[in-house]
Scaffold this active site. Structure first.
Site, PDB file in Angstrom:
ATOM      1  N   ASN A   9       0.865  -1.177   0.000  1.00 33.49           N
ATOM      2  CA  ASN A   9       0.000   0.000   0.000  1.00 33.49           C
ATOM      3  C   ASN A   9       0.905   1.231   0.000  1.00 33.49           C
ATOM      4  O   ASN A   9       1.489   1.567   1.015  1.00 33.49           O
ATOM      5  CB  ASN A   9      -0.888  -0.056   1.263  1.00 33.49           C
ATOM      6  CG  ASN A   9      -1.690   1.215   1.466  1.00 33.49           C
ATOM      7  OD1 ASN A   9      -1.774   2.062   0.586  1.00 33.49           O
ATOM      8  ND2 ASN A   9      -2.291   1.336   2.647  1.00 33.49           N
ATOM      9  N   LYS A  11       0.117   4.257  -0.277  1.00 35.14           N
ATOM     10  CA  LYS A  11      -0.538   5.436   0.311  1.00 35.14           C
ATOM     11  C   LYS A  11      -0.312   6.654  -0.599  1.00 35.14           C
ATOM     12  O   LYS A  11      -0.224   6.503  -1.820  1.00 35.14           O
ATOM     13  CB  LYS A  11      -0.047   5.658   1.740  1.00 35.14           C
ATOM     14  CG  LYS A  11      -0.179   4.377   2.594  1.00 35.14           C
ATOM     15  CD  LYS A  11      -0.006   4.586   4.054  1.00 35.14           C
ATOM     16  CE  LYS A  11      -0.171   3.257   4.776  1.00 35.14           C
ATOM     17  NZ  LYS A  11      -0.090   3.394   6.212  1.00 35.14           N
ATOM     18  N   GLU A  98      -6.834   4.780   7.828  1.00 34.64           N
ATOM     19  CA  GLU A  98      -6.657   6.205   7.513  1.00 34.64           C
ATOM     20  C   GLU A  98      -7.906   6.771   6.861  1.00 34.64           C
ATOM     21  O   GLU A  98      -8.275   7.926   7.076  1.00 34.64           O
ATOM     22  CB  GLU A  98      -5.403   6.381   6.636  1.00 34.64           C
ATOM     23  CG  GLU A  98      -4.136   6.184   7.455  1.00 34.64           C
ATOM     24  CD  GLU A  98      -2.961   5.577   6.711  1.00 34.64           C
ATOM     25  OE1 GLU A  98      -2.928   5.614   5.477  1.00 34.64           O
ATOM     26  OE2 GLU A  98      -2.067   5.032   7.395  1.00 34.64           O
ATOM     27  N   GLU A 168      -5.366  -4.902  10.622  1.00 32.88           N
ATOM     28  CA  GLU A 168      -4.338  -3.885  10.837  1.00 32.88           C
ATOM     29  C   GLU A 168      -4.613  -3.140  12.145  1.00 32.88           C
ATOM     30  O   GLU A 168      -5.411  -2.184  12.162  1.00 32.88           O
ATOM     31  CB  GLU A 168      -4.328  -2.885   9.673  1.00 32.88           C
ATOM     32  CG  GLU A 168      -4.046  -3.526   8.331  1.00 32.88           C
ATOM     33  CD  GLU A 168      -3.487  -2.497   7.339  1.00 32.88           C
ATOM     34  OE1 GLU A 168      -2.369  -2.690   6.881  1.00 32.88           O
ATOM     35  OE2 GLU A 168      -4.178  -1.501   7.072  1.00 32.88           O
ATOM     36  N   SER A 214       3.419  -1.998  10.337  1.00 37.36           N
ATOM     37  CA  SER A 214       4.868  -2.014  10.550  1.00 37.36           C
ATOM     38  C   SER A 214       5.518  -3.358  10.217  1.00 37.36           C
ATOM     39  O   SER A 214       6.440  -3.784  10.914  1.00 37.36           O
ATOM     40  CB  SER A 214       5.214  -1.582  11.980  1.00 37.36           C
ATOM     41  OG  SER A 214       4.806  -0.245  12.195  1.00 37.36           O
TER      42      SER A 214
HETATM   43  P1  PGA Z   1       2.801   0.336   7.625  1.00 39.05           P
HETATM   44  O1  PGA Z   1       1.337   0.542   6.991  1.00 39.05           O
HETATM   45  O2  PGA Z   1       3.367  -0.939   7.075  1.00 39.05           O
HETATM   46  O3  PGA Z   1       3.572   1.559   7.180  1.00 39.05           O
HETATM   47  O4  PGA Z   1       2.625   0.283   9.104  1.00 39.05           O
HETATM   48  C1  PGA Z   1       0.481  -0.563   6.803  1.00 39.05           C
HETATM   49  C2  PGA Z   1      -0.843  -0.083   6.235  1.00 39.05           C
HETATM   50  O5  PGA Z   1      -1.333   0.968   6.639  1.00 39.05           O
HETATM   51  O6  PGA Z   1      -1.422  -0.762   5.357  1.00 39.05           O
END
Ligand code: PGA
Length: 258
Positions: A9, A11, A98, A168, A214
């Site tokens: 992802n 983002k 988010e 998540e 993470s």
């Molecule tokens: P991250 O994000 O690996 O940066 O924690 C995961 C996600 O939001 O899908």
């Protein structure tokens, strides 16, 4: 046996040039090693066509990060599902924390998006997860149950083969704090049991549940080895080929008994 599924992802990150270089490195690696895992990248919508062209005939799936449920029309700023089909997407991330926290998406809205996405024969990665306060207050299961019940309202057992769930925990997203393998396993097991109650044993056994929050090359192998963890939804570490490729390789190396 469920086939592991690792999705990146991106983002609101990358440029056309940076995203293309990343996709190109991934395409070479995934085609070369032909891992026994599914891999997807989910770039920002302005770059979907560009990245699709870069992926070419590689087996990497193209996903979007969001979509609006309505038919084309007067919805300024939104991206429609017909458009995602048109540019060659195969799946859509829905209900990311988010989107829930920053953009106020409710389970009801997410459910409309899930139903509309399935109608267009696109796959769904439906994200669920609790806040730190929920976990500390022993409310994780209640929160997940609400999100699952709301997000999957009206979705029947047959449609579930087009849905991947992504657990998540919000406290683990972008924080560098990963759920322990045991926390992930216990929560995934809870979700699988919920699927059995809501649907049936076949749906529970077949539905893939990714872990996200993470995930790094260092933590991937142990998380992905958990019996009920069927892949990863990776944010930050999916933006660098030298971090994302080892996660794909870790998934390909996992051996689970049936
Ligand atoms: P991250 O994000 O690996 O940066 O924690 C995961 C996600 O939001 O899908």
């Amino acid at each position: 046996m469920r086939r592991l599924f690792v999705a990146g992802n991106w983002k609101m990150n990358t440029t056309a040039a940076v995203g293309s270089a990343l996709a190109s490195a991934l395409a070479v690696e995934v085609s070369k090693s032909q891992p026994a895992v599914d891999v997807a990248v989910c770039p920002p919508s302005p770059y979907l066509s560009t990245i699709k062209a870069v992926l070419g005939t590689s087996p990497i799936y193209l996903g979007a990060q969001n979509a609006y449920f309505a038919a084309p029309g007067a919805f300024t700023g939104e991206v429609g599902l017909d458009m995602l089909v048109d540019v060659g997407c195969q799946c859509v991330i829905l209900g990311h924390s988010e989107r829930r926290a920053i953009f106020g998406e409710t389970d009801e809205l997410i459910n409309k998006k899930v139903a509309a996405t399935l109608q267009k024969e696109l796959g769904v990665i439906l994200c669920i997860g609790e806040l730190l306060a929920d976990r500390q207050g022993n409310k994780t299961e209640a929160v997940l149950e609400t999100q699952l019940t709301g997000g999957l309202a009206g979705i029947d057992a047959a449609a579930m083969k087009h849905i991947v769930l992504a657990y998540e925990p919000v406290w683990a997203i972008g924080t560098g704090v990963t759920a322990t393998p045991q926390q992930a396993q216990d929560t995934h097991k809870f979700i699988r049991n919920w699927l059995e109650k809501r649907y049936n044993a076949e749906v529970a056994a077949a539905t893939r549940i990714q872990y996200g929050g993470s995930v790094t090359p260092e933590t991937a192998a142990e998380l992905l080895s958990q019996p009920d963890v069927d892949g990863a939804l990776v944010g930050g570490a999916s933006l660098k080929a030298d971090k994302f490729i080892p996660i794909i390789q870790a998934a390909a190396a996992v051996k689970k008994s049936a």
